[in-house]
Motif scaffolding. Structure first.
Motif, PDB file in Angstrom:
ATOM      1  N   GLY A 107       0.809  -1.208   0.000  1.00 63.07           N
ATOM      2  CA  GLY A 107       0.000   0.000   0.000  1.00 63.07           C
ATOM      3  C   GLY A 107       0.843   1.258   0.000  1.00 63.07           C
ATOM      4  N   GLN A 108       0.275   2.339   0.556  1.00 60.53           N
ATOM      5  CA  GLN A 108       0.911   3.642   0.520  1.00 60.53           C
ATOM      6  C   GLN A 108       1.401   4.052   1.899  1.00 60.53           C
ATOM      7  OE1 GLN A 108      -2.374   5.923  -1.136  1.00 60.53           O
ATOM      8  NE2 GLN A 108      -1.370   5.932  -3.139  1.00 60.53           N
ATOM      9  N   LEU A 109       2.284   5.045   1.870  1.00 57.04           N
ATOM     10  CA  LEU A 109       2.739   5.658   3.118  1.00 57.04           C
ATOM     11  C   LEU A 109       1.884   6.876   3.408  1.00 57.04           C
ATOM     12  CD1 LEU A 109       6.633   5.564   2.765  1.00 57.04           C
ATOM     13  CD2 LEU A 109       5.175   4.030   4.075  1.00 57.04           C
ATOM     14  N   ARG A 110       1.733   7.145   4.683  1.00 56.31           N
ATOM     15  CA  ARG A 110       1.063   8.378   5.112  1.00 56.31           C
ATOM     16  C   ARG A 110       2.119   9.327   5.649  1.00 56.31           C
ATOM     17  NH1 ARG A 110      -3.781   8.294   9.449  1.00 56.31           N
ATOM     18  NH2 ARG A 110      -4.950   7.656   7.581  1.00 56.31           N
ATOM     19  N   VAL A 111       2.092  10.565   5.150  1.00 59.37           N
ATOM     20  CA  VAL A 111       3.068  11.581   5.551  1.00 59.37           C
ATOM     21  C   VAL A 111       2.323  12.733   6.220  1.00 59.37           C
ATOM     22  CG1 VAL A 111       4.912  13.118   4.807  1.00 59.37           C
ATOM     23  CG2 VAL A 111       4.549  10.944   3.614  1.00 59.37           C
ATOM     24  N   HIS A 112       2.665  12.994   7.459  1.00 55.91           N
ATOM     25  CA  HIS A 112       2.133  14.157   8.176  1.00 55.91           C
ATOM     26  C   HIS A 112       3.119  15.312   7.966  1.00 55.91           C
ATOM     27  CE1 HIS A 112      -0.968  11.928  10.513  1.00 55.91           C
ATOM     28  NE2 HIS A 112      -0.127  10.918  10.295  1.00 55.91           N
ATOM     29  N   LEU A 113       2.590  16.449   7.513  1.00 55.18           N
ATOM     30  CA  LEU A 113       3.452  17.588   7.186  1.00 55.18           C
ATOM     31  C   LEU A 113       2.897  18.851   7.825  1.00 55.18           C
ATOM     32  CD1 LEU A 113       5.842  18.772   5.539  1.00 55.18           C
ATOM     33  CD2 LEU A 113       4.234  19.054   3.635  1.00 55.18           C
ATOM     34  N   HIS A 114       3.781  19.574   8.478  1.00 50.94           N
ATOM     35  CA  HIS A 114       3.418  20.858   9.101  1.00 50.94           C
ATOM     36  C   HIS A 114       4.430  21.894   8.640  1.00 50.94           C
ATOM     37  CE1 HIS A 114       3.152  23.998  12.209  1.00 50.94           C
ATOM     38  NE2 HIS A 114       1.889  23.636  12.318  1.00 50.94           N
ATOM     39  N   ILE A 115       3.951  22.894   7.907  1.00 50.34           N
ATOM     40  CA  ILE A 115       4.817  23.935   7.364  1.00 50.34           C
ATOM     41  C   ILE A 115       4.571  25.240   8.114  1.00 50.34           C
ATOM     42  CG2 ILE A 115       5.426  25.281   5.313  1.00 50.34           C
ATOM     43  CD1 ILE A 115       4.634  22.929   3.608  1.00 50.34           C
ATOM     44  N   SER A 116       5.623  25.796   8.680  1.00 52.24           N
ATOM     45  CA  SER A 116       5.541  27.073   9.389  1.00 52.24           C
ATOM     46  C   SER A 116       6.338  28.115   8.620  1.00 52.24           C
ATOM     47  CB  SER A 116       6.102  26.940  10.811  1.00 52.24           C
ATOM     48  OG  SER A 116       5.398  25.948  11.529  1.00 52.24           O
ATOM     49  N   VAL A 117       5.716  29.272   8.414  1.00 49.89           N
ATOM     50  CA  VAL A 117       6.329  30.334   7.610  1.00 49.89           C
ATOM     51  C   VAL A 117       6.434  31.605   8.440  1.00 49.89           C
ATOM     52  CG1 VAL A 117       6.190  31.647   5.459  1.00 49.89           C
ATOM     53  CG2 VAL A 117       5.285  29.327   5.547  1.00 49.89           C
ATOM     54  N   GLY A 118       7.576  32.257   8.334  1.00 51.94           N
ATOM     55  CA  GLY A 118       7.740  33.543   9.003  1.00 51.94           C
ATOM     56  C   GLY A 118       7.934  33.417  10.497  1.00 51.94           C
ATOM     57  N   GLU A 119       7.174  34.199  11.243  1.00 53.23           N
ATOM     58  CA  GLU A 119       7.338  34.245  12.691  1.00 53.23           C
ATOM     59  C   GLU A 119       7.029  32.911  13.354  1.00 53.23           C
ATOM     60  OE1 GLU A 119       5.021  35.298  16.605  1.00 53.23           O
ATOM     61  OE2 GLU A 119       4.114  35.738  14.641  1.00 53.23           O
ATOM     62  N   HIS A 120       6.088  32.144  12.768  1.00 47.01           N
ATOM     63  CA  HIS A 120       5.721  30.849  13.347  1.00 47.01           C
ATOM     64  C   HIS A 120       6.834  29.823  13.210  1.00 47.01           C
ATOM     65  CE1 HIS A 120       1.508  31.600  14.387  1.00 47.01           C
ATOM     66  NE2 HIS A 120       1.468  32.374  13.321  1.00 47.01           N
ATOM     67  N   ALA A 121       7.813  30.103  12.366  1.00 46.69           N
ATOM     68  CA  ALA A 121       8.918  29.160  12.185  1.00 46.69           C
ATOM     69  C   ALA A 121      10.007  29.321  13.240  1.00 46.69           C
ATOM     70  CB  ALA A 121       9.531  29.339  10.788  1.00 46.69           C
ATOM     71  N   VAL A 122       9.897  30.315  14.089  1.00 44.74           N
ATOM     72  CA  VAL A 122      10.921  30.598  15.104  1.00 44.74           C
ATOM     73  C   VAL A 122      10.538  29.935  16.419  1.00 44.74           C
ATOM     74  CG1 VAL A 122      12.156  32.409  16.355  1.00 44.74           C
ATOM     75  CG2 VAL A 122      11.432  32.803  13.994  1.00 44.74           C
TER      76      VAL A 122
END
Length: 214
Positions: A114-129
């Protein structure tokens, strides 16, 4: 050849995006993030595989990882690296615009059906600090840390406003170019109609003269 699916995020520099998706063995998933210039982006991900014994998604073996590739609006590669099954990637934009973030498995022979499940969380700008880490590193008080956060927010707002002005200017130039093309097309159509009408009149005149009707 890997199949590519594009998922567009309408996000700003003061926003974080979180989701999960399924990926096949030879499949590549690409995401588009509109990012101002000189803005840090952090992506946290976790790969899972479906376990038929427990009927749920479980962590994968250490040999399975993800290859991350990031391209700027000019399609220059600014990040290309293979990571483990769980981790984070970081990059800083140097050009404002749409950045392509692509992920695919680093393995071509999975041990899982079957397939893999990928959890992804992208933080941009101030939230990346990570301000807790900043506070511990620079030994800041709560008030100093809050001021630091506010200054970063103001800086990100300025970057976002500059990017919005850039997008507005680009849209205005596109609109003016489109309007000019429409105008020239209307002029061309008018000239074609006039030339066609003139040719028809000349043709009819020659026909009537040949039949001695005029």
């Amino acid at each position: 050849m890997a199949s590519v699916s594009l998922l567009v995020f309408f996000s700003t520099c003061l926003k974080a995006s979180a989701l999960y998706f399924h990926i096949g063995e030879t499949e590549k998933k690409c995401f588009i993030e509109e990012i101002p210039d000189e803005t840090m982006v952090v992506g946290n991900y976790k790969v899972q595989a479906y376990d038929h014994n427990v009927k749920d998604y479980m962590p994968v073996s250490p040999g399975i990882g993800m290859h991350v590739e990031v391209k700027d609006p000019s399609e220059r590669i600014i990040l290309s690296r293979t990571y483990a099954a769980e981790g984070r990637f970081t990059f800083t934009s140097h050009t404002a615009g749409e950045h392509f973030i692509c992920l695919n498995s680093n393995s071509t022979a999975w041990l899982y059906a079957g397939q893999l499940r990928v959890h992804l969380h992208i933080s941009v700008g101030e939230h990346a600090v990570d301000y807790k880490q900043v506070q511990a590193k620079d030994k800041l008080s709560e008030l100093q840390l809050r001021i630091r956060q506010l200054l970063d927010q103001v800086e990100q707002i300025v970057k976002e406003q500059n990017y919005q002005r850039y997008r507005e200017e680009r849209f205005r130039l596109t609109s003016e170019s489109t309007n000019q093309r429409v105008l020239w097309w209307a002029v061309a159509q008018t000239l074609i109609l006039l030339l066609t009408g003139f040719w028809q009149m000349q043709h009819l005149k020659s026909f009537f003269q040949a039949k001695k009707l005029v």
